[in-house]
Design an enzyme around this catalytic site. Structure first.
Site, short mmCIF file in Angstrom:
data_model
loop_
_atom_site.label_atom_id
_atom_site.label_comp_id
_atom_site.label_asym_id
_atom_site.label_seq_id
_atom_site.Cartn_x
_atom_site.Cartn_y
_atom_site.Cartn_z
CB SER A 66 -0.98 0.01 1.18
OG SER A 66 -0.30 -0.02 2.40
CE LYS A 104 -3.64 1.20 4.88
NZ LYS A 104 -3.50 0.76 3.49
#
Length: 589
Positions: free
Chosen positions: A476, A519
């Site tokens: 990511s 996140k």
């Protein structure tokens, strides 16, 4: 003839001694029985008769009754001094103590259940909704196979304590079994009766302890359950327990009879799904219990943690008072976590300060101020999640998922004369591959980004992900690495208060990633205002509560050119390096 007579004498003497021994034992047993009766105790025969009478009141089926009568007959024929006697006796006791077909009555007051869940836990809407749904179906149908729920999330968010609240809401018994470090299959299935010291498995033991066949059964830390070892594979033994189609006839090696576990409401908890075998994961309904926002943590501290700590330390609100502003300071300056365990420790520290002052008869302020917090807890050292400025080219903020919730990370790039790409910061193979892909994509599309292709051959790039002691891996960070490289080669600033996450391909496509909610919470903690995500992650954002997204702007992208257009400003950094192409290199057409 003489030999025959000798043999006869030997046989007769041996027989006589054996008979003497038996008569002696019989005589002693009769004496013991008489003494027990004289003392008013229960005789051996009376005990067995009591067991037989008790068996008649059990709700078991004919098959179990038949087995019990047969095993009781064996026990009666056994010598109480024999080694097997105690094993047989323990087995019959287990058969009698198990709650065969005995169920507690569920409370179907859904509003009361909702109140209990809201009282004990703040937030966690999805889990509460699932429990209320289960209750509603039970109320309408009257009977159903209980689902196997797996609460998955970081430590300290209230997964285990939810089990207790669910048991209270349903009006069922509560049982908790910790699976952390269990590496023996017999712990779950039990040992065969032929072994010395044989025992039933922990599932059957806990059902016996609960006293009903439909408790709320919390399987704590199912992801820490050991896989195959020389003692068998306990995670495979759990497959039968956690399958509503199979657990109607759960077989325990010690019990040797099928036991119905289908009415038990199993609730598993886990921190990490990747360590759970896929067959086991497939049997459970996964509910993600993500971290809390700062606002939620303040509410939890005010409603639950502070009153709990005051009670545990023998104080009341007359001895210590903390406002929302002070709780917010503790949350922001002294904790960096998804759950609230660290927060509880810091609150406990503040309560101990008050307790010590009272015990030593010192004067102190009952109403806590920010200055007192700094005096007691010391200066804050937790500035790790804070957003860093964009004064230097090549510094980009990324979003990461960790087993304890979300976090932000910084990717820094710098260039110097030379060739090649160096990466540091304790990173794994996947991140190294992402950096290589990013570099090759820039080489192939340098002109589109306003970079002279010759520069790439004359300057060496060093990329670093700070906090070298922390291992980092995963795909990511791909978009973040590419943005960092383009920023350093163009010497353009990255937009202020912007973070990003996404995987990249060699064609420059931005792929979706997981852990979006964690996140986003990390970005909010770090005071970030804009987030770049793959277009395919939009569905994840739509599932998140509105309150979590307040103050954030989302940009959904499909390829890297969009990312660069959104992330980089046209403004060069104040001390921008002047990148020059060496004269001795011929310019190619």
């Amino acid at each position: 003839e003489l030999q025959r007579l000798e043999l006869r004498n030997v046989i007769q003497s041996k027989t006589r001694s054996d008979m003497d021994q038996q008569q002696r034992e019989y005589y002693l047993h009769q004496q013991l029985k008489t003494i027990q009766e004289e003392l008013g105790g229960v005789s051996y025969d009376e005990e067995l008769e009591e067991m037989r009478i008790l068996s008649k009141s059990k709700k078991w089926n004919e098959d179990i009754q038949e087995t019990f009568d047969k095993e009781l007959g064996r026990l009666q024929r056994m010598n109480p001094q024999a080694a097997e006697y105690s094993v047989q006796r323990n087995y019959l006791d287990l058969l009698l103590e198990l709650p065969w077909n005995e169920y507690s009555v569920d409370k179907f007051d859904l509003k009361r259940a909702q109140k209990i869940l809201d009282r004990d836990h703040f937030g966690l809407e999805e889990v509460k909704e699932r429990i209320i749904e289960h209750l509603a179906v039970l109320k309408l149908k009257g009977d159903m196979k209980s689902p196997i729920i797996c609460l998955y999330g970081p430590p300290g968010v209230g997964k285990t304590s939810l089990g207790k609240s669910i048991a209270e809401a349903l009006g069922r018994k509560y049982v908790r079994m910790s699976l952390g470090g269990v590496r023996d299959e017999a712990e779950i299935r039990g040992h065969r009766k032929t072994y010395i010291g044989a025992m039933p498995g922990r599932i059957i033991k806990d059902i016996k302890k609960a006293g009903t066949s439909n408790p709320v059964f919390v399987l704590d830390e199912i992801d820490k359950l050991a896989s195959s070892s020389h003692n068998g594979d306990p995670s495979s033994a759990m497959l039968e327990v956690l399958d509503p189609e199979q657990n109607t006839t759960f077989y325990d090696n010690y019990l040797e009879k099928d036991y119905d576990l289908s009415k038990v409401l199993f609730i598993a908890t886990a921190n990490n799904l990747s360590t759970i075998p896929w067959a086991l994961r497939d049997r459970m309904e996964i509910i993600n219990v993500s971290g809390y926002t700062i606002e939620e943590k303040i509410e939890i501290a005010k409603r639950h943690l502070l009153p709990k700590q005051l009670k545990e330390h023998g104080l009341t609100t007359a001895h210590l008072q903390m406002g929302k502003k002070q709780l917010e300071k503790i949350v922001e300056a002294y904790t960096r976590e998804s759950g609230v365990r660290g927060l509880e420790k810091q609150i406990a520290k503040m309560v101990r300060f008050a307790a010590k002052s009272i015990a030593m008869e010192e004067t102190y302020e009952v109403k806590i101020t920010n200055q007192i917090i700094e005096k007691v807890l010391g200066p804050s050292h937790l500035e790790r999640d804070k957003y860093e400025s964009n004064d230097v080219a090549g510094v980009v903020t990324g979003l990461a998922w960790t087993s304890v919730g979300g976090d932000i990370l910084f990717i820094e790039s710098i260039i110097s004369k030379g060739k090649g790409l160096t990466i540091t910061g304790n990173i794994g193979n996947v991140m190294k591959e992402s950096a290589t892909i990013a570099m090759e994509y820039i080489r192939a599309n340098a002109i589109d980004f306003g970079i002279e292709p010759e520069l790439l051959d004359q300057y060496k790039v060093h990329m670093h992900i700070p906090e070298g002691a922390t291992p980092k891996d995963g795909p990511s960070a791909g978009v973040t690495m590419l943005t960092s490289l383009v920023s350093v080669f163009t010497q353009c600033r990255v937009k202020a208060k912007l973070a990003m996450t996404g995987e990249i391909t060699l064609r420059g496509k931005v792929l979706p990633v997981g852990g979006v909610k964690e996140k986003i919470l990390a970005a909010k903690r770090a005071n970030i205002k804009e987030i770049l995500l793959s277009k395919e992650n939009r569905k994840d954002i739509e599932e998140i509560k509105e309150s979590y997204l307040k103050g954030l702007t989302f940009h959904y992208v499909t390829d890297m050119k969009e990312v660069i257009d959104l992330a980089l400003t046209k403004q060069k950094v104040s001390n921008a390096k002047k990148l020059v192409i060496s004269k001795n290199v011929k310019k190619t057409e």
